[in-house]
Design a protein around this motif. Structure first.
Motif, PDB file in Angstrom:
ATOM      1  N   TRP A 132      80.292   2.842  82.391  1.00 53.26           N
ATOM      2  CA  TRP A 132      79.512   1.638  82.677  1.00 53.26           C
ATOM      3  C   TRP A 132      78.114   1.995  83.178  1.00 53.26           C
ATOM      4  O   TRP A 132      77.134   1.357  82.793  1.00 53.26           O
ATOM      5  N   ALA A 133      78.019   3.010  84.050  1.00 46.08           N
ATOM      6  CA  ALA A 133      76.721   3.389  84.626  1.00 46.08           C
ATOM      7  C   ALA A 133      75.857   4.106  83.600  1.00 46.08           C
ATOM      8  O   ALA A 133      74.649   3.862  83.493  1.00 46.08           O
ATOM      9  N   GLY A 134      76.473   4.994  82.819  1.00 50.65           N
ATOM     10  CA  GLY A 134      75.724   5.741  81.820  1.00 50.65           C
ATOM     11  C   GLY A 134      75.128   4.870  80.734  1.00 50.65           C
ATOM     12  O   GLY A 134      74.162   5.260  80.073  1.00 50.65           O
ATOM     13  N   ALA A 135      75.699   3.677  80.555  1.00 51.45           N
ATOM     14  CA  ALA A 135      75.204   2.769  79.508  1.00 51.45           C
ATOM     15  C   ALA A 135      74.002   1.942  79.952  1.00 51.45           C
ATOM     16  O   ALA A 135      73.389   1.258  79.137  1.00 51.45           O
ATOM     17  N   THR A 136      73.635   2.025  81.237  1.00 52.40           N
ATOM     18  CA  THR A 136      72.579   1.151  81.746  1.00 52.40           C
ATOM     19  C   THR A 136      71.193   1.736  81.516  1.00 52.40           C
ATOM     20  O   THR A 136      71.020   2.948  81.391  1.00 52.40           O
ATOM     21  N   ALA A 137      70.208   0.848  81.514  1.00 46.48           N
ATOM     22  CA  ALA A 137      68.819   1.275  81.318  1.00 46.48           C
ATOM     23  C   ALA A 137      68.319   2.138  82.473  1.00 46.48           C
ATOM     24  O   ALA A 137      67.442   2.982  82.283  1.00 46.48           O
ATOM     25  N   SER A 138      68.854   1.936  83.664  1.00 48.13           N
ATOM     26  CA  SER A 138      68.358   2.646  84.850  1.00 48.13           C
ATOM     27  C   SER A 138      69.128   3.915  85.167  1.00 48.13           C
ATOM     28  O   SER A 138      68.874   4.547  86.197  1.00 48.13           O
ATOM     29  N   TRP A 139      70.076   4.312  84.314  1.00 48.35           N
ATOM     30  CA  TRP A 139      70.837   5.546  84.558  1.00 48.35           C
ATOM     31  C   TRP A 139      69.863   6.723  84.684  1.00 48.35           C
ATOM     32  O   TRP A 139      69.089   6.993  83.773  1.00 48.35           O
TER      33      TRP A 139
END
Length: 214
Positions: free
Chosen positions: A40-47
């Motif tokens: 979920w975190a790796g898929a975000t723009a801010s990772w």
């Protein structure tokens, strides 16, 4: 203003497990596919480790973006720094985090085996032998008025919870079961004697659990 001790973006499985039992250099989390918890975190723009443009916006991205806000120091257990146990074989190995660790603050590594501090990029690692309250006092001093992030792992977070030192927790519960390993809780209800709880489901399938002190 109070300096909060905050647990942020801590990932566990639906059965409460944050790490497997057989941690090694090749398996920092002790189980085969840690991405099942962290996807979920790796898929975000801010990772922070994102190499290409893009990524999702919305609720999950808010949490990855918030990771560094007003944080002046981090506390972590020795097992989050590396897989070794007992006395350090040498001071050459400098942890899992590479030449540019993602912390950008002083980091206090809790260990019974102290070693000299060292700096990688803008992160300085200090190795401290002490109880939770003493380590938190040192981290707060280093944070210079900002909050302190409690990075984990499970054993370290439990230690600070047991000492009643944690002010806020954000725990991301992924829809996978690991079956065995280091367990943060049997149920989040265990913390409701001391914390308020808001449970926020995300379209990614992760459920964000937000705790703040009563």
């Amino acid at each position: 203003m109070d300096q909060l001790l905050r647990v942020m973006n801590f990932n566990i499985s639906s059965d409460g497990i944050g790490a497997g039992e057989h941690q090694s250099l090749e398996r920092p989390f002790g189980h085969d596919h840690p991405e099942r918890l962290f996807a979920w975190a790796g898929a975000t723009a801010s990772w922070p480790m994102r190499m290409d443009p893009g990524g999702s916006r919305g609720l999950d991205d808010y949490f990855t973006r918030d990771f560094a806000r007003n944080i002046g120091a981090e506390i972590m257990g020795r097992n989050k720094f590396g897989p070794q146990r007992g006395p350090w074989p040498d001071d050459e190995w400098r942890g899992w985090w590479g030449e540019e660790p993602p912390f950008h603050t002083p980091v206090f590594v809790m260990t019974h085996h102290e070693r000299p501090s060292f700096t990688l990029s803008d992160t300085t690692f200090h190795f401290v032998d002490g109880d939770a309250a003493m380590v938190l006092e040192r981290a707060r001093e280093a944070a210079q008025g900002k909050d302190v992030r409690l990075g984990g792992g499970v054993t370290t977070i439990r230690q600070f919870l047991d000492a009643d030192l944690v002010d806020t927790l954000h725990v991301a519960v992924s829809p996978v079961k690991l079956g065995s390993g280091l367990r943060l809780w049997e149920s989040p209800d265990e913390l409701l004697d001391r914390f308020h709880l808001e449970v926020v489901p995300s379209p990614s399938g992760v459920t964000h659990h937000l705790f703040w002190r009563r």
